[in-house]
Design an enzyme around this catalytic site. Sequence first.
Site, PDB file in Angstrom:
ATOM      1  N   LEU A 314      10.341   5.502   7.890  1.00  0.00           N
ATOM      2  CA  LEU A 314      11.511   5.289   7.035  1.00  0.00           C
ATOM      3  C   LEU A 314      11.421   3.960   6.296  1.00  0.00           C
ATOM      4  CD1 LEU A 314      14.160   6.376   9.666  1.00  0.00           C
ATOM      5  CD2 LEU A 314      13.555   7.639   7.607  1.00  0.00           C
ATOM      6  N   GLY A 315      10.682   3.040   6.870  1.00  0.00           N
ATOM      7  CA  GLY A 315      10.574   1.730   6.250  1.00  0.00           C
ATOM      8  C   GLY A 315       9.673   0.863   7.095  1.00  0.00           C
ATOM      9  N   GLY A 317       8.485  -3.545   8.028  1.00  0.00           N
ATOM     10  CA  GLY A 317       8.780  -4.967   7.884  1.00  0.00           C
ATOM     11  C   GLY A 317       7.733  -5.748   8.646  1.00  0.00           C
ATOM     12  N   ASN A 318       7.992  -7.015   8.869  1.00  0.00           N
ATOM     13  CA  ASN A 318       7.035  -7.874   9.582  1.00  0.00           C
ATOM     14  C   ASN A 318       6.823  -7.432  11.012  1.00  0.00           C
ATOM     15  OD1 ASN A 318       6.540  -9.625   7.458  1.00  0.00           O
ATOM     16  ND2 ASN A 318       8.427 -10.752   7.889  1.00  0.00           N
ATOM     17  N   PHE A 319       7.914  -6.970  11.598  1.00  0.00           N
ATOM     18  CA  PHE A 319       7.907  -6.592  13.012  1.00  0.00           C
ATOM     19  C   PHE A 319       7.074  -5.347  13.292  1.00  0.00           C
ATOM     20  CE2 PHE A 319      11.065  -4.475  10.612  1.00  0.00           C
ATOM     21  CZ  PHE A 319      10.920  -3.173  11.002  1.00  0.00           C
ATOM     22  N   LYS A 339      12.982   1.455  15.384  1.00  0.00           N
ATOM     23  CA  LYS A 339      12.244   0.281  14.938  1.00  0.00           C
ATOM     24  C   LYS A 339      11.159   0.033  15.977  1.00  0.00           C
ATOM     25  CE  LYS A 339      13.780  -3.901  12.586  1.00  0.00           C
ATOM     26  NZ  LYS A 339      14.946  -4.710  12.253  1.00  0.00           N
ATOM     27  N   ASP A 431      21.974 -12.241   7.178  1.00  0.00           N
ATOM     28  CA  ASP A 431      21.007 -11.563   6.307  1.00  0.00           C
ATOM     29  C   ASP A 431      21.671 -10.408   5.566  1.00  0.00           C
ATOM     30  OD1 ASP A 431      18.619 -11.087   5.065  1.00  0.00           O
ATOM     31  OD2 ASP A 431      17.581 -10.285   6.826  1.00  0.00           O
TER      32      ASP A 431
HETATM   33  P1  ADP Z   1      13.636  -5.901   8.526  1.00  0.00           P
HETATM   34  O1  ADP Z   1      14.112  -6.833   9.565  1.00  0.00           O
HETATM   35  O2  ADP Z   1      12.138  -5.853   8.417  1.00  0.00           O
HETATM   36  O3  ADP Z   1      14.257  -6.135   7.201  1.00  0.00           O
HETATM   37  P2  ADP Z   1      15.311  -3.529   8.748  1.00  0.00           P
HETATM   38  O4  ADP Z   1      16.139  -3.413   9.966  1.00  0.00           O
HETATM   39  O5  ADP Z   1      16.018  -3.991   7.522  1.00  0.00           O
HETATM   40  O6  ADP Z   1      14.066  -4.446   9.052  1.00  0.00           O
HETATM   41  O7  ADP Z   1      14.604  -2.128   8.466  1.00  0.00           O
HETATM   42  C1  ADP Z   1      13.574  -1.955   7.521  1.00  0.00           C
HETATM   43  C2  ADP Z   1      13.710  -0.620   6.795  1.00  0.00           C
HETATM   44  O8  ADP Z   1      13.683   0.459   7.704  1.00  0.00           O
HETATM   45  C3  ADP Z   1      15.025  -0.473   6.065  1.00  0.00           C
HETATM   46  O9  ADP Z   1      14.971  -1.026   4.790  1.00  0.00           O
HETATM   47  C4  ADP Z   1      15.195   1.042   6.022  1.00  0.00           C
HETATM   48  O10 ADP Z   1      14.443   1.586   4.978  1.00  0.00           O
HETATM   49  C5  ADP Z   1      14.600   1.485   7.343  1.00  0.00           C
HETATM   50  N1  ADP Z   1      15.664   1.586   8.354  1.00  0.00           N
HETATM   51  C6  ADP Z   1      16.048   0.630   9.224  1.00  0.00           C
HETATM   52  N2  ADP Z   1      17.044   1.042  10.013  1.00  0.00           N
HETATM   53  C7  ADP Z   1      17.318   2.305   9.634  1.00  0.00           C
HETATM   54  C8  ADP Z   1      18.295   3.291  10.061  1.00  0.00           C
HETATM   55  N3  ADP Z   1      19.158   3.034  11.055  1.00  0.00           N
HETATM   56  N4  ADP Z   1      18.309   4.479   9.439  1.00  0.00           N
HETATM   57  C9  ADP Z   1      17.437   4.739   8.431  1.00  0.00           C
HETATM   58  N5  ADP Z   1      16.525   3.865   8.000  1.00  0.00           N
HETATM   59  C10 ADP Z   1      16.436   2.652   8.583  1.00  0.00           C
HETATM   60 MG    MG Z   2      15.929  -5.767   6.284  1.00  0.00          MG
END
Ligand code: ADP
Ligand code: MG
Length: 548
Positions: A314-315, A317-319, A339, A431
């Site tokens: 779905l997405g 990040g660094n983690f 995540k 954030d």
């Molecule tokens: P980061 O700390 O790297 O910014 P996020 O928590 O913002 O991480 O999540 C990164 C991406 O993962 C989001 O931009 C989204 O696209 C996807 N994502 C995160 N949480 C959800 C969720 N609960 N439902 C759907 N997509 C999610």
């Molecule tokens: Mg984010």
Amino acid sequence: MPDAAAHLPFFYGSISRSEAEEYLKLAGMSDGLFLLRQCLRNLGGYVLSMVFNLQFYHYPIERQMNGTYAIAGGKPHCGPEELCEFYSKDADGLCCTLRKPCNRPSSIDPQPGVFDSMRENMVREYVRQTWKLEGDALEQAIISQAPQVEKLIATTAHERMAWYHSNISRDEAERRLYAGAQPDGKFLLRERKENGTYALSLIYGKTVYHYRIDQDKAGKYSIPEGTKFDTLWQLVEYLKLKPDGLIYYLKETCPNPSARAQRRLASLNADGYTPEPIPMDTSVYESPYSDPEELKDKKLFLKRDHLMIDEVELGSGNFGCVKKGVYKMRKKQIDVAIKVLKSNNEKGVKDEMMSEAHIMHQLDNPYIVRMIGVCEAESLMLVMEMASGGPLNKFLSSRKDEIPVSNVVELMQQVAIGMKYLEDKNFVHRDLAARNVLLVNQHYAKISDFGLSKALAADDSYYKARTAGKWPLKWYAPECILFHKFSSKSDVWSYGITMWEAFTYGQKPYKKMKGPEVISFIEQGKRMDSPPDCPPEMYKLMNQCWTY
Ligand code: ADP
Ligand code: MG
């Protein structure tokens, strides 16, 4: 729910015809002098009161079902302001053009009308009965759902109300009214078998009275000779305030025993288009643990064998990355976003994810992404509710043409509700940005990404960071950058930037400026310009968020 004319200086609210004439006299009786007031007979309508040749003229302005406004026989306009604008250029059948607004004295606010409170009561009762909400949950739902609910009310709301008994006979209505206590004003509304018309049955002095409800050619409802209304619901609400020809006013609902069964999901619009479910009708409005059965199993750490992980990402990040999945609970399976921490990561990152999990664990609000739990298996995983619409900035930039600005307002209002909850719980987000607002659907937003969030100690009003990190400077208030101080007030600043992102449909704030340039820009007292087509009230609000 402010009146559509509330911002006009020549709008007096709910004043009488003679009061209107007094104001016009005081203002000098020049030709074309005019004011606007609320119509007392027609919900959502107005009256234009004006002067010509030392005489008064009063023109009712009706609000049509499609939301436009028109003087009988005249052209429709999208709002009272636009209508007045039009008649200031073209008399189009009026005694003359509108030449000079008769503005309210500065000490006087528009007079609230009986319809204002009625509209609010309608929404309140509707939300309460439909979703069985009370207290804070009710207030939140009212604030966030008023526009949609008003639309629903316009058509089929009566079907959901306890006082509506569908098509029962006159005898059956009497039987139901006579059952139990028989206070004056106990009533019900029923559909008449004959021709799909309606009737109102009412007890007064231990006798039941029946009133036919007429519907005119334009579809408006009324008790014979009574005030006309667009909907049955408005008629009932009005008759709760005054009898308007009935023997007594409507006071107490005689509840339909089978009303509960009529609950429906989203209703159909007139053109057959099915709108997306409104937040309360989705599965993520309440926590999956709000079911006491499921609550029994609630633990921070989830069992790996209850979690199915999809390959779909779905997405990221660094983690690591966020994957789609399904979590098996006692009674149901729910869609989740997981995540997943990159494997063999250094310890610090793992701690950060656990801190994010501990924060989310303490939050439970419809406008915040909930955490279901943490799972430690092939790697550390944070399991959350699914918000399949993805981040707000991407959502808006990819669907610019389909999404009206009112929809953006609606979503930002939900974000505000979620942020208020955070403040009340003494958390700072740190954030908040459009990328961290996720959508459940086009009309439902949730705040996410608590990776930088902190719980404030009971007596603290801010969090002080020891060292600066990889910070989203463009979203940060000056005190964050200069003094490393984070509070709900600095979250408000970020909310303003998020608003700006939303009303530009996902543009990057401060164009090509770099972080440090933004700081000096702000220090010079400058702020970003209004997004094109942004309602002025909204731009004003974002500027207030950026108060130094
Ligand atoms: P980061 O700390 O790297 O910014 P996020 O928590 O913002 O991480 O999540 C990164 C991406 O993962 C989001 O931009 C989204 O696209 C996807 N994502 C995160 N949480 C959800 C969720 N609960 N439902 C759907 N997509 C999610
Ligand atoms: Mg984010």
